[in-house]
Design a protein around this motif. Structure first.
Motif, mmCIF file in Angstrom:
data_model
loop_
_atom_site.group_PDB
_atom_site.id
_atom_site.type_symbol
_atom_site.label_atom_id
_atom_site.label_comp_id
_atom_site.label_asym_id
_atom_site.label_seq_id
_atom_site.Cartn_x
_atom_site.Cartn_y
_atom_site.Cartn_z
ATOM 1 N N GLY A 25 5.597 -6.896 48.020
ATOM 2 C CA GLY A 25 6.725 -5.863 48.350
ATOM 3 C C GLY A 25 7.218 -5.199 47.121
ATOM 4 O O GLY A 25 8.107 -4.508 47.093
ATOM 5 N N GLY A 26 6.865 -5.322 45.846
ATOM 6 C CA GLY A 26 7.356 -5.093 44.682
ATOM 7 C C GLY A 26 7.142 -3.554 44.206
ATOM 8 O O GLY A 26 7.699 -3.496 42.957
ATOM 9 N N GLY A 27 6.231 -2.928 44.632
ATOM 10 C CA GLY A 27 6.141 -1.616 44.095
ATOM 11 C C GLY A 27 4.962 -1.616 43.361
ATOM 12 O O GLY A 27 4.710 -0.471 42.517
ATOM 13 N N GLY A 28 4.082 -2.657 42.724
ATOM 14 C CA GLY A 28 3.230 -2.939 41.831
ATOM 15 C C GLY A 28 1.983 -2.842 42.491
ATOM 16 O O GLY A 28 1.370 -2.260 43.365
ATOM 17 N N LYS A 29 0.967 -3.640 41.664
ATOM 18 C CA LYS A 29 -0.484 -3.874 41.966
ATOM 19 C C LYS A 29 -0.689 -4.304 43.239
ATOM 20 O O LYS A 29 -1.414 -3.869 44.262
ATOM 21 N N LEU A 30 -0.106 -5.330 43.683
ATOM 22 C CA LEU A 30 0.049 -6.210 44.953
ATOM 23 C C LEU A 30 0.261 -5.414 46.018
ATOM 24 O O LEU A 30 -0.492 -5.508 47.053
ATOM 25 N N MET A 31 1.318 -5.032 45.962
ATOM 26 C CA MET A 31 1.594 -3.830 47.201
ATOM 27 C C MET A 31 0.838 -2.793 47.320
ATOM 28 O O MET A 31 0.543 -2.547 48.413
ATOM 29 N N SER A 32 0.250 -2.065 46.277
ATOM 30 C CA SER A 32 -0.712 -1.106 46.192
ATOM 31 C C SER A 32 -1.884 -1.706 46.902
ATOM 32 O O SER A 32 -2.534 -1.117 47.928
ATOM 33 N N GLN A 33 -2.346 -2.804 46.852
ATOM 34 C CA GLN A 33 -3.528 -3.509 47.146
ATOM 35 C C GLN A 33 -3.222 -3.802 48.776
ATOM 36 O O GLN A 33 -4.220 -3.400 49.457
ATOM 37 N N ILE A 35 -1.336 -2.107 50.808
ATOM 38 C CA ILE A 35 -1.284 -1.004 51.541
ATOM 39 C C ILE A 35 -2.642 -0.237 51.565
ATOM 40 O O ILE A 35 -3.319 0.149 52.808
ATOM 41 N N GLU A 36 -3.680 -0.304 50.569
ATOM 42 C CA GLU A 36 -4.751 0.214 50.682
ATOM 43 C C GLU A 36 -5.792 -0.467 51.358
ATOM 44 O O GLU A 36 -6.647 0.031 52.069
ATOM 45 N N LYS A 37 -5.569 -1.899 51.167
ATOM 46 C CA LYS A 37 -6.692 -2.558 51.825
ATOM 47 C C LYS A 37 -6.476 -3.001 53.061
ATOM 48 O O LYS A 37 -7.052 -3.129 54.004
ATOM 49 N N LEU A 38 -5.099 -3.348 53.424
ATOM 50 C CA LEU A 38 -4.906 -4.048 55.052
ATOM 51 C C LEU A 38 -4.238 -2.627 55.924
ATOM 52 O O LEU A 38 -4.726 -2.451 56.793
ATOM 53 N N PHE A 39 -3.094 -2.259 55.224
ATOM 54 C CA PHE A 39 -2.320 -1.239 56.279
ATOM 55 C C PHE A 39 -3.217 0.082 56.464
ATOM 56 O O PHE A 39 -3.415 0.589 57.631
#
Lengths: 350, 350
Positions: A25-33, A35-39
């Protein structure tokens, strides 16, 4: 139970990430992953795919901007604002980034049992003040109370709607080579204000959050006929994350110069002390505007006339290269790639 | 910091309620006090004052229904549904109660650090299935992650918009003496399903939640030209709370007959066992419709043709008296006043 288009197994590799981490939820790489892979694959549709701050949808021929955010900031009150003002301004700002003046907001409270009634009342008063200030009306709502220890005092969600003028199209895919990159003022005050309050840090003078509505400067640009191609408010992950997101989703190369990026002395000092890069620190009253090069001067003049954007400057431009990267020319003239945050800088910032 | 119209001190007596209690979110007396004394005066505007399930606002001449709900149900998965289906159907239903077909939803997740990624994925899949089923699109969203112990696995907020036809006006103030009171099916299955799951109760066969979208029956009534005066979905607080709310805000007297109220044998048995009144148990796929007396027969025929409302019945009528009360004629012919819940029947039901 499975129907066509739905995935048969979780698209995030479960051996790597069996659980959701704070950094998701931090706005960085994991959040982008996430959003892009799951949502995005789960909810696949052209609006979400734009990865904008909100969606512009059509309702009986009217173009309506629609956006939502939950606010989980800790502490609830901080220098320069509180969760209530944040919850109103944040969604008003997301709509402004779509080119819309917010008209109506919904408000949903998730309250932890035991929250002080006085605090709840203060927050609602703050929301109403912020709503009046920007001319938005809180028209519908919801209240949930969860057991003690199953929440954290107060979470607020707001969603909002506003009308987007027929000729206005503000979205990442409108970026053009040569566009000027403008930021509306000094960076990092919200993040530092929260961090200082939470960690009990004392600076010479109090750093106040920049939390503010951004409708006025955005509407001023649009009304003056400035060719605004894209807008993004700089929240979680700061300027760097917003620019990387836009570069990646458009394939464009964005070039900025460190010496032109406005950071106040106090924030600079606090960042040095804490080992933070102000480019990644959160804001709640700052935005970046991509405008046609020929309109850049006039755009800055218009922004300077608005108190909330009086410190606006041009920090770079969109290149003719298509590297999908952000390049920063540092103070000593070295060019480096600006990357996404890989961990979590500070959770619960907004 | 105070400006005109804002209150100088908390309007809820702090000596009585210094803190928010679970019952403030339970759909009963305390929740009604919180809304009427704290939220309505703070955010005062004609839309909120209607105390409807959503607001109908005008955007450039188009009448848009706008509503929000947060979902904090515990457990996340239960017989007949899960938090994802609930979050989509719940808001779709709130819009239907305004006379609108939901078109677009926003989705905001508040995730507790450590939530199983697989669970998050299953929930998104369920949301997408529910969205497809009702023809609504999830166009914008937000993700927040809070520290372990500061949330409870997953909370979801959805907000939604839909268009209300120009001639449609469905709201409490349209109630008329003589209106028939129709309920769309048997009551209490959602509440009993959650309670059984949470408390580990075992019945002869599993009680499944009634969680379902209510768009089809509502649109069928409106399209057929049925004079629908008011609609309300029966969630927290059940049928009793919905009727009391409508009676109080309109000043009308609503009269219902216990023998006509549909309650399944299993729910009846569970309620007897648990000491609950099925009139107050939550539903997630049931609604009450107030329709012109002359249209009642045809309305029931239309409802019976929709699978989700095939058990619809008339349970009473709006009286010519204006007592602002709900009167129930019991099985043994005694009339009693139906009151709001005074405590909290079951928290985290939706």
């Amino acid at each position: 139970m499975k129907s066509e288009g739905l995935h048969l197994s979780c698209p995030i590799p479960l051996q790597d990430y069996p659980q959701v981490l704070l950094a998701h939820g931090g706005g960085g790489k994991l959040m982008s992953q996430l959003i892009e892979k799951l949502f995005l694959p789960a909810f696949a549709n052209p609006w979400l795919d734009q990865q904008h701050d909100g969606a512009v949808v059509e309702l009986d021929g009217v173009r309506v901007a629609f956006s939502t955010d939950s606010y989980v900031v800790d502490p609830l009150f901080f220098p320069g604002g509180d969760i209530g003002a944040l919850a109103v301004n944040g969604t008003v700002n997301d709509l402004a980034m779509c080119g819309a003046q917010a008209r109506f907001l919904s408000v949903a409270f998730i309250i932890e049992e035991g929250l002080s009634m006085e605090v709840l009342w203060q927050v609602t008063q703050s929301m109403q003040r912020a709503a009046r200030e920007t001319g938005v009306v809180l028209v519908t709502g919801d209240t949930k109370v969860v057991d003690r220890g199953k929440g954290d005092k107060l979470f607020i969600n707001t969603a909002g709607v506003g009308v987007v003028g027929q000729r206005i199209r503000v979205a990442p895919d409108r970026l053009r080579a040569g566009d000027a990159v403008l930021v509306s003022g000094d960076l990092g005050r919200h993040g530092i204000a929260i961090m200082a309050q939470r960690e009990g840090l004392v600076f010479e003078s109090v750093v106040e959050s920049d939390c503010a509505p951004l409708v006025e400067p955005v509407m001023a640009l649009l009304k003056a006929g400035i060719e605004v191609h894209c807008l993004r408010d700089l929240t979680r992950g700061g300027l760097a994350s917003a620019l990387v997101e836009i570069a990646e989703c458009t394939g464009r190369q964005i070039e900025i110069e460190e010496r032109r990026i406005p950071v106040g002395e106090q924030v600079k000092g606090a960042c040095e002390l804490l080992g933070l890069d102000p480019l990644y620190v959160a804001n709640e009253g700052r935005f970046v505007a991509f405008v046609a090069q020929t309109h850049a001067e006039m755009a800055l003049e218009i922004l300077h006339a608005c108190p909330v954007a009086s410190g606006a400057v041009c920090i770079g431009q969109v290149s003719t290269e298509r590297s999908a990267m952000v390049l920063l020319e540092s103070l000593i003239g070295v060019r480096r790639i600006v990357d996404r945050l890989s961990g979590e800088q500070l959770p619960r910032i907004c």
